[in-house]
Design a protein around this motif. Structure first.
Motif, short mmCIF file in Angstrom:
data_model
loop_
_atom_site.label_atom_id
_atom_site.label_comp_id
_atom_site.label_asym_id
_atom_site.label_seq_id
_atom_site.Cartn_x
_atom_site.Cartn_y
_atom_site.Cartn_z
N ILE A 148 -1.92 -0.81 3.74
CA ILE A 148 -1.48 0.21 4.71
C ILE A 148 -1.65 1.56 4.01
N GLN A 149 -2.62 2.33 4.47
CA GLN A 149 -3.03 3.55 3.77
C GLN A 149 -2.44 4.79 4.44
N ILE A 150 -1.95 5.72 3.64
CA ILE A 150 -1.44 6.98 4.20
C ILE A 150 -2.61 7.80 4.77
N THR A 151 -3.79 7.67 4.14
CA THR A 151 -4.97 8.40 4.63
C THR A 151 -5.29 7.99 6.07
N ASP A 152 -5.25 6.69 6.36
CA ASP A 152 -5.55 6.21 7.72
C ASP A 152 -4.49 6.71 8.71
N VAL B 7 -11.00 9.82 5.41
CA VAL B 7 -11.47 8.45 5.15
C VAL B 7 -10.96 8.03 3.77
N GLU B 8 -10.42 6.82 3.68
CA GLU B 8 -9.93 6.33 2.40
C GLU B 8 -11.06 5.69 1.60
N LYS B 9 -11.30 6.23 0.43
CA LYS B 9 -12.24 5.68 -0.56
C LYS B 9 -13.61 5.30 0.00
N PRO B 10 -14.31 6.25 0.63
CA PRO B 10 -15.65 5.92 1.14
C PRO B 10 -16.69 5.87 0.02
N GLY C 295 0.81 -1.22 0.00
CA GLY C 295 0.00 0.00 0.00
C GLY C 295 0.84 1.27 0.00
N LEU C 296 0.14 2.40 -0.24
CA LEU C 296 0.82 3.70 -0.35
C LEU C 296 1.50 4.10 0.97
N GLY C 297 0.80 3.86 2.07
CA GLY C 297 1.39 4.19 3.38
C GLY C 297 2.68 3.43 3.60
N ALA D 129 -11.61 15.83 -2.08
CA ALA D 129 -10.77 14.65 -2.31
C ALA D 129 -9.28 15.00 -2.21
N ILE D 130 -8.52 14.03 -1.70
CA ILE D 130 -7.07 14.20 -1.63
C ILE D 130 -6.48 13.95 -3.01
N ILE D 131 -5.67 14.90 -3.45
CA ILE D 131 -4.95 14.80 -4.72
C ILE D 131 -3.50 14.46 -4.37
N GLY D 132 -2.77 13.85 -5.30
CA GLY D 132 -1.46 13.27 -4.95
C GLY D 132 -0.31 14.19 -4.63
N ARG D 133 -0.52 15.13 -3.71
CA ARG D 133 0.56 15.97 -3.19
C ARG D 133 0.35 16.11 -1.69
N TYR D 134 1.38 15.80 -0.93
CA TYR D 134 1.28 15.86 0.52
C TYR D 134 2.52 16.54 1.08
N ILE D 135 2.37 17.24 2.19
CA ILE D 135 3.54 17.61 3.00
C ILE D 135 3.26 16.99 4.37
N LEU E 106 4.87 13.09 -3.67
CA LEU E 106 4.21 13.40 -4.95
C LEU E 106 3.84 12.10 -5.67
N LEU E 107 2.58 12.00 -6.07
CA LEU E 107 2.13 10.85 -6.86
C LEU E 107 2.09 11.30 -8.32
N ALA E 108 2.94 10.67 -9.12
CA ALA E 108 3.12 11.13 -10.51
C ALA E 108 1.86 10.97 -11.36
N ASP E 109 0.95 10.10 -10.93
CA ASP E 109 -0.33 9.92 -11.64
C ASP E 109 -1.13 11.21 -11.72
N ASP E 110 -1.02 12.02 -10.69
CA ASP E 110 -1.73 13.30 -10.69
C ASP E 110 -0.81 14.34 -11.32
N LEU E 111 -1.13 14.68 -12.55
CA LEU E 111 -0.31 15.65 -13.28
C LEU E 111 -0.92 17.03 -13.05
N SER F 215 -13.07 6.70 -5.16
CA SER F 215 -11.76 6.65 -5.84
C SER F 215 -10.69 7.45 -5.10
N TYR F 216 -11.06 8.08 -3.99
CA TYR F 216 -10.13 9.02 -3.34
C TYR F 216 -10.11 8.89 -1.82
N GLY F 217 -9.07 9.46 -1.23
CA GLY F 217 -9.12 9.78 0.19
C GLY F 217 -9.99 11.03 0.31
N ILE F 218 -10.91 11.02 1.28
CA ILE F 218 -11.86 12.14 1.41
C ILE F 218 -11.71 12.80 2.78
C1 G1P Z 1 -4.17 7.35 -3.64
C2 G1P Z 1 -4.59 7.63 -2.20
C3 G1P Z 1 -5.89 8.43 -2.17
C4 G1P Z 1 -5.75 9.70 -2.99
C5 G1P Z 1 -5.27 9.36 -4.43
C6 G1P Z 1 -4.93 10.63 -5.18
O1 G1P Z 1 -5.12 6.47 -4.21
O2 G1P Z 1 -4.72 6.41 -1.51
O3 G1P Z 1 -6.22 8.77 -0.85
O4 G1P Z 1 -6.99 10.39 -3.05
O5 G1P Z 1 -4.08 8.54 -4.39
O6 G1P Z 1 -4.58 10.36 -6.52
P1 G1P Z 1 -4.84 5.66 -5.59
O7 G1P Z 1 -5.16 6.63 -6.70
O8 G1P Z 1 -3.42 5.26 -5.59
O9 G1P Z 1 -5.79 4.51 -5.58
#
Ligand code: G1P
Length: 291
Positions: free
Chosen positions: A228-232, A189-192, A109-111, A202-208, A129-134, A169-172
């Motif tokens: 193991i989720q970073i959101t949790d 909450v992760e993906k409710p 998991g991401l965490g 929704a959480i987008i793939g940038r965190y500090i 940084l999650l590269a998926d989110d451009l 689809s997101y952490g909320i």
């Molecule tokens: C991950 C996180 C999620 C976040 C998302 C942003 O999910 O677990 O909380 O909202 O990235 O892109 P994933 O897209 O990897 O399923």
């Protein structure tokens, strides 16, 4: 404290883009002519980050090679006087020791991926940084966040309002709508499912994150999807520290989905003077045919 280090979790298998990602990391998929990972790394460098940490996995070697010298190619470009290209590819190579690679040996998991960087990050705040989110913006989104962090000195997640039907689809966040782009988080909450979502932020793939997150991740508690989720972990961090949501300024392309990835390619190609006119005329023609 300053944010100097950025973690890039890049160990994921990228099954959504198979067969393209069978032998190639999903982070190397190009938007026009630049791989996704390069956009994210450039965003971090332009935000003042000086240490880039990749959490990689098996079959991700193309990422390491991308940010390294390729002597044969460089010599060929030099011999052919392709100076602009030569400059572009050599600029990609960092000063030795500023890009660091570690491995996530199990897909937990991401965490867990972020926790894998704990020894390299140490006891200081860091970015993820999650590269998926451009992120397309005038000022790099991570820079916007670092500026806010400087006054808040608390963990900060990037947020966006999403369609209420898309919360799974997101952490909320459980939080009020942002004011001056900032909102204080009451819960995460992760993906409710939509019915259980506390908001549409929704959480987008940038965190500090502050380094105390590692103590929580160390417990290896699993959550949504058995991972193991970073959101949790952030939800637990709230018991001892404030966390804020930051509504970024700019545009996001969800390159973790095929449609988002195509939109990104169109948008970035239309920004290019060498591509724009031909692409527009093709699009106009295609739209006419589609009615
Ligand atoms: C991950 C996180 C999620 C976040 C998302 C942003 O999910 O677990 O909380 O909202 O990235 O892109 P994933 O897209 O990897 O399923």
């Amino acid at each position: 404290m300053q944010v100097r280090k950025a973690v890039f979790p890049v160990a994921g298998l990228g099954t959504r883009f198979l067969p393209a990602t069978k032998a190639m990391p999903k982070e190397m998929l190009p938007v026009v002519d630049k791989p996704l990972i390069q956009y994210a790394v450039e965003e971090a460098l332009n935000a003042g980050i000086s240490e880039i940490i990749f959490v990689t996995g098996r079959s991700k070697q193309a990422i390491e090679d991308h940010f390294d010298h390729f002597c044969e190619l460089e010599h060929t470009l030099m011999a052919r006087s392709k100076d602009a290209l030569l400059k572009e590819i050599t600029l990609l190579v960092p000063e030795s020791g500023t890009f660091i690679y570690t491995r996530q040996n199990e897909p937990l998991g991401l965490g867990h991926a972020i926790w894998c960087a704990r020894k390299i990050v140490g006891n200081e705040p860091f970015a993820v940084l999650l590269a998926d989110d451009l992120m397309k913006s005038e000022k790099p989104v991570l820079k916007q966040m670092i500026e806010r962090f400087e006054s808040l000195q608390s963990s900060l997640v990037c947020v966006e309002e999403v369609d209420p039907t898309a919360t799974a689809s997101y952490g909320i966040l459980d939080a009020d709508p942002p004011k001056d782009r900032i909102t204080r988080v009451r819960g995460l909450v992760e993906k409710p499912a939509p019915a259980e979502a506390p908001s549409n932020l929704a959480i987008i793939g940038r965190y500090i994150l502050t380094p105390e997150i590692f103590d929580i991740l160390e417990r290896k508690e699993t959550g949504a999807g058995g991972e193991i989720q970073i959101t949790d972990a952030m939800a637990r961090l709230l018991a001892t520290q404030p966390i804020y949501g930051y509504r970024y300024e700019g545009e996001r392309f969800d390159c973790g989905t095929k449609v988002g990835f195509q939109m990104a390619n169109l948008s970035y190609a239309l920004d290019r003077t060498d591509l724009r006119d031909r692409l527009l005329s093709f699009l106009r023609g295609t739209l006419n045919v589609c009615g």
